[in-house]
Design an enzyme around this catalytic site. Structure first.
Site, short mmCIF file in Angstrom:
data_model
loop_
_atom_site.label_atom_id
_atom_site.label_comp_id
_atom_site.label_asym_id
_atom_site.label_seq_id
_atom_site.Cartn_x
_atom_site.Cartn_y
_atom_site.Cartn_z
N TYR A 48 3.70 -16.52 13.07
CA TYR A 48 3.95 -16.23 11.66
C TYR A 48 4.35 -17.49 10.88
O TYR A 48 4.37 -17.47 9.65
CB TYR A 48 5.07 -15.20 11.50
CG TYR A 48 4.80 -13.83 12.07
CD1 TYR A 48 3.55 -13.47 12.57
CD2 TYR A 48 5.83 -12.89 12.13
CE1 TYR A 48 3.33 -12.22 13.10
CE2 TYR A 48 5.62 -11.63 12.66
CZ TYR A 48 4.37 -11.30 13.15
OH TYR A 48 4.15 -10.05 13.68
N HIS A 106 2.53 -11.76 22.31
CA HIS A 106 2.01 -11.24 21.04
C HIS A 106 0.67 -10.53 21.21
O HIS A 106 0.43 -9.48 20.62
CB HIS A 106 1.87 -12.41 20.06
CG HIS A 106 1.92 -12.01 18.63
ND1 HIS A 106 2.35 -12.84 17.63
CD2 HIS A 106 1.59 -10.86 18.00
CE1 HIS A 106 2.29 -12.23 16.47
NE2 HIS A 106 1.81 -11.03 16.66
#
Length: 275
Positions: A48, A106
Site C-alpha cells: 500500500y 498478501h
C-alpha cells in the site's frame, strides 16, 4: 467494540479501518481521526506504500500502541525467506513499532517454495515480532494445505467478502479451525449502495445502504471487516453500523441476492475455484 479473540493469539476488533489506497498526509490524517473516534484496528500492507503514514499517525496519537491492533502484509514477490524477513523489518520500521498484531501473506505466489515461506511466517510469530499470523487471498485448497497438512497456527484469513460474494466454504473452514475471516472490500467498492435489496432494507431502517451491508458482515461469528474510510463522516457512518439491528426479514433478503460478484481478481490471482 466487539472483538474476535482466538487460541492463535489474535485479539482484534471486528470493525477496522482499511487504508488502501490512501497515501501520505491523507492517510495519516484519516488514521489519526479514526483513532480519535475510537477505532482500534488499522489495516495496512507493504504494497500500500502507506505504512510510514500509519506509523506517523500512531506516533502522534494519544492512544497507546498496545491498544491498537495493526495488520500488515508482505507482497507476493517477497516470499522467499530472506526477502520476507527484509519486508517485515521494513514494515516495522515504517510503523515505528517492534511488532505487528497480525502479519499476513498478501497473495500466494505462482512459483514458490510454500514450505519455506510458511516456516518463515511461523518463525516471526515464534519470535514474538508478529503476535499472530495469517494469509490473504488464498483459495480453500491452499489454506487447507497450510493449516491441516503443515499445521501452521494461522489466526486469520483476509479475503474479499460482501453481500454480493459468498465465502461460505472459507468461512466454514475458518470457524472449524478457530480462525478469523477478515472481509476486505466489504462494501463491494460502494456498489452496495446501488443494490435494490440493500436499498430496501436501508429504507426500512432509515440508514445508508453501506451500514446494512457492513452490519450483515459484523453480525457473523468470527468475521471482521476493514472498510476504507478517509473522511470523518464515513468513519462515523461505519461506526454507526454497529448500532443497527437487522432482523430475519433483512437477512432473508440478503440471502436471496446473487453471491458471485468478485471485484478483485488481478492477473496474479490464484484459481478461486480450488476446493
Amino acid at each position: 467494540m466487539q472483538r474476535i479473540v482466538n487460541r492463535h493469539g489474535l485479539d482484534m476488533p471486528k470493525l477496522g479501518l482499511g487504508t488502501w489506497p490512501m497515501l501520505g498526509d491523507e492517510c495519516t490524517r484519516a488514521v489519526t481521526e479514526a483513532l480519535d473516534l475510537g477505532y482500534r484496528h488499522i489495516d495496512t500492507a507493504a504494497a500500500y506504500n502507506n505504512e510510514e503514514a500509519v506509523g506517523a499517525a500512531m506516533a502522534q496519537s494519544q492512544v497507546p500502541r498496545e491498544q491498537i491492533h495493526v495488520t500488515s502484509k508482505v507482497w507476493w514477490d517477497r516470499l522467499n525467506p530472506e526477502d520476507m524477513r527484509a519486508s517485515f523489518d521494513n514494515s516495522l520500521r515504517a510503523l515505528r513499532s517492534d511488532y505487528v498484531d497480525l502479519f499476513l501473506i498478501h497473495w500466494p505466489a505462482q512459483d514458490w517454495d510454500l514450505a519455506r515461506t510458511i516456516d518463515t511466517l511461523v518463525a516471526l510469530k515464534e519470535a514474538g515480532r508478529a503476535r499472530a499470523i495469517g494469509v490473504a487471498n488464498f483459495p480453500l485448497a491452499l489454506v487447507r494445505e497450510v493449516v491441516e497438512v503443515m499445521q501452521a497456527p494461522l489466526a486469520a484469513m483476509q479475503v474479499e467478502y460482501h453481500v454480493a460474494l459468498s465465502q461460505a466454504n472459507l468461512l466454514d473452514f475458518a470457524r472449524r479451525h478457530d480462525m478469523a475471516l477478515i472481509a476486505y472490500s466489504p462494501l463491494a467498492r460502494n456498489k452496495v449502495s446501488e443494490m435494490p435489496a440493500i436499498q430496501r432494507i436501508a429504507a426500512r431502517h432509515d440508514v445508508p445502504p453501506t451500514q446494512v451491508a457492513l452490519k450483515w458482515l459484523l453480525d457473523q461469528a468470527g468475521v471482521a471487516a476493514v472498510p476504507k474510510a478517509s473522511s470523518r463522516a464515513n468513519q462515523l457512518a461505519n461506526l454507526a453500523s454497529l448500532e443497527l439491528r437487522l432482523d430475519d426479514e433483512d437477512r432473508a433478503l440478503i440471502a436471496g441476492m446473487p453471491k458471485n460478484q468478485r471485484l478483485v481478481s488481478p492477473a496474479f490471482a490464484p484459481c478461486w475455484d480450488e476446493a
